[in-house]
Write an enzyme that holds these catalytic residues in place. Structure first.
Site, PDB file in Angstrom:
ATOM      1  N   LYS A  53      38.893  49.104  51.433  1.00 36.04           N
ATOM      2  CA  LYS A  53      37.974  49.812  50.523  1.00 36.04           C
ATOM      3  C   LYS A  53      36.550  49.743  51.070  1.00 36.04           C
ATOM      4  O   LYS A  53      35.789  50.712  51.007  1.00 36.04           O
ATOM      5  CB  LYS A  53      38.047  49.214  49.115  1.00 36.04           C
ATOM      6  CG  LYS A  53      39.306  49.646  48.369  1.00 36.04           C
ATOM      7  CD  LYS A  53      39.614  48.802  47.145  1.00 36.04           C
ATOM      8  CE  LYS A  53      41.012  49.159  46.630  1.00 36.04           C
ATOM      9  NZ  LYS A  53      41.520  48.228  45.630  1.00 36.04           N
ATOM     10  N   GLN A  97      39.970  43.760  41.739  1.00 38.44           N
ATOM     11  CA  GLN A  97      41.259  43.871  42.423  1.00 38.44           C
ATOM     12  C   GLN A  97      42.333  43.096  41.652  1.00 38.44           C
ATOM     13  O   GLN A  97      42.139  41.940  41.291  1.00 38.44           O
ATOM     14  CB  GLN A  97      41.117  43.335  43.859  1.00 38.44           C
ATOM     15  CG  GLN A  97      42.339  43.542  44.727  1.00 38.44           C
ATOM     16  CD  GLN A  97      42.667  45.000  45.022  1.00 38.44           C
ATOM     17  OE1 GLN A  97      41.782  45.849  45.106  1.00 38.44           O
ATOM     18  NE2 GLN A  97      43.951  45.305  45.168  1.00 38.44           N
ATOM     19  N   ASP A 120      38.699  52.742  38.552  1.00 34.39           N
ATOM     20  CA  ASP A 120      40.162  52.626  38.598  1.00 34.39           C
ATOM     21  C   ASP A 120      40.818  53.374  37.431  1.00 34.39           C
ATOM     22  O   ASP A 120      42.023  53.599  37.451  1.00 34.39           O
ATOM     23  CB  ASP A 120      40.566  51.140  38.451  1.00 34.39           C
ATOM     24  CG  ASP A 120      40.842  50.448  39.771  1.00 34.39           C
ATOM     25  OD1 ASP A 120      41.346  51.108  40.695  1.00 34.39           O
ATOM     26  OD2 ASP A 120      40.542  49.246  39.862  1.00 34.39           O
TER      27      ASP A 120
HETATM   28  N1  GUN Z   1      46.049  46.310  42.919  1.00 36.10           N
HETATM   29  C1  GUN Z   1      46.981  47.155  43.409  1.00 36.10           C
HETATM   30  N2  GUN Z   1      46.575  48.432  43.265  1.00 36.10           N
HETATM   31  C2  GUN Z   1      45.357  48.381  42.690  1.00 36.10           C
HETATM   32  C3  GUN Z   1      44.429  49.378  42.302  1.00 36.10           C
HETATM   33  O1  GUN Z   1      44.647  50.591  42.443  1.00 36.10           O
HETATM   34  N3  GUN Z   1      43.281  48.917  41.735  1.00 36.10           N
HETATM   35  C4  GUN Z   1      43.038  47.608  41.548  1.00 36.10           C
HETATM   36  N4  GUN Z   1      41.900  47.273  40.977  1.00 36.10           N
HETATM   37  N5  GUN Z   1      43.884  46.662  41.891  1.00 36.10           N
HETATM   38  C5  GUN Z   1      45.036  47.051  42.464  1.00 36.10           C
END
Ligand code: GUN
Length: 283
Positions: A53, A97, A120
């Site tokens: 990211k 996350q 998200d």
């Molecule tokens: N863990 C696995 N996929 C994601 C996601 O799309 N966003 C977040 N915040 N955590 C994750």
């Protein structure tokens, strides 16, 4: 033999578009967009996701703020951090996350994120907006899938769409986005009886369960579009999806690879949501 949907190429195209947009705005004096990413603990897969990211942000011209917190972080500390980021006018997106260490209540943590910065689309009010079709932020993985379908001119209207998996992050919102495009949607899960009977009906099959190669060729209709959201390791520790790619690709009309499919598109959609937030906030 199916056409392989190239998520990597499409993600590059989307990111290039965003990057150009950011450059033009910043060159004309607008504030640089910023995404805050919080990682708690030392989950190795999460560390890779967070690193990627950050790379995407750098590529596009988004300022990336990284908060790496220890496994023993208290919920009060985490929420205080989120609240300070909520108040920070230079921060456009906040991402925590997942998964969090078991000692932290995910629901409580997510609820602390300002809905306006919830890139998200995990906060309950944003989830509700997705149900209503009035959302600001689309959930990243399902949005990435919809972009791939659109790019390859795969029409959803009237199609039998089967989503395998009912997670809050993928399965449920995926079903909503397909429904919004007038697909006839079925959601399958671990208690579904005769899974293969249902998946064989699918014109568009989305696998999002997290089980390596669960979807085998005999579960897929000839000419189906097969979207693989899975990210697993096979018995040789090789990255693989929820779909038995080598065999299913002989039967499907379109298929997404792992890696280079949905995963990269999810990341591109996160960038898109961050920019959506930034554009609303710099007005
Ligand atoms: N863990 C696995 N996929 C994601 C996601 O799309 N966003 C977040 N915040 N955590 C994750």
């Amino acid at each position: 033999m199916a056409i392989i949907i190239d998520g990597k190429l499409l993600a590059q195209k989307i990111k290039a578009g965003i990057s150009a947009e950011v450059k033009t705005a910043v060159d004309s004096g607008k504030r640089v967009p910023a995404l805050a990413v919080i990682l708690v603990g030392d989950d190795s897969a999460s560390q890779i996701y967070v690193r990627n990211k950050k790379k995407d942000c750098e590529e596009i011209g988004i300022r990336s703020l990284e908060f790496l917190l220890g496994n023993d972080t208290k919920i009060e500390e985490l929420i205080a951090l989120i609240e300070s980021l909520n108040k920070d006018d230079t921060v456009d997106g906040i991402l925590v996350q997942l998964p969090l260490p078991k000692t932290l209540d995910e629901k409580q943590v997510i609820a602390a994120i300002s809905p306006d910065k919830d890139v998200d689309a995990f906060v309950s009010s944003n989830v509700g907006q997705i149900m209503l079709g009035t959302q600001i932020f689309l959930p990243c993985t399902p949005a990435g899938v919809m972009e791939m379908l659109a790019e390859y001119n795969i029409d959803v209207e009237g199609k039998e769409c089967v989503v395998v998996g009912r997670s809050n992050i993928v399965g449920k919102p995926m079903a909503m986005l397909l429904l919004a495009k007038n697909g006839t949607v079925t959601i399958c899960h671990s208690r579904t009886k005769s899974l293969a009977e249902v998946t064989k009906r699918a014109d568009i099959l989305v696998a999002a369960v997290g089980k390596a190669k669960l979807i085998t060729a005999d579960m897929v209709k000839d000419g189906a579009v097969v979207i693989d959201v899975g990210m697993n390791r096979d018995s040789n520790n090789k990255l693989c999806g929820d779909v038995d790619f080598d065999n299913v690709k002989e039967k499907a009309s379109y298929i997404t690879p792992v890696p280079g499919g949905v995963g990269v598109m999810t990341r591109a959609m996160l960038m898109k949501n961050t920019i959506t937030s930034w554009k609303r906030r710099i007005k």
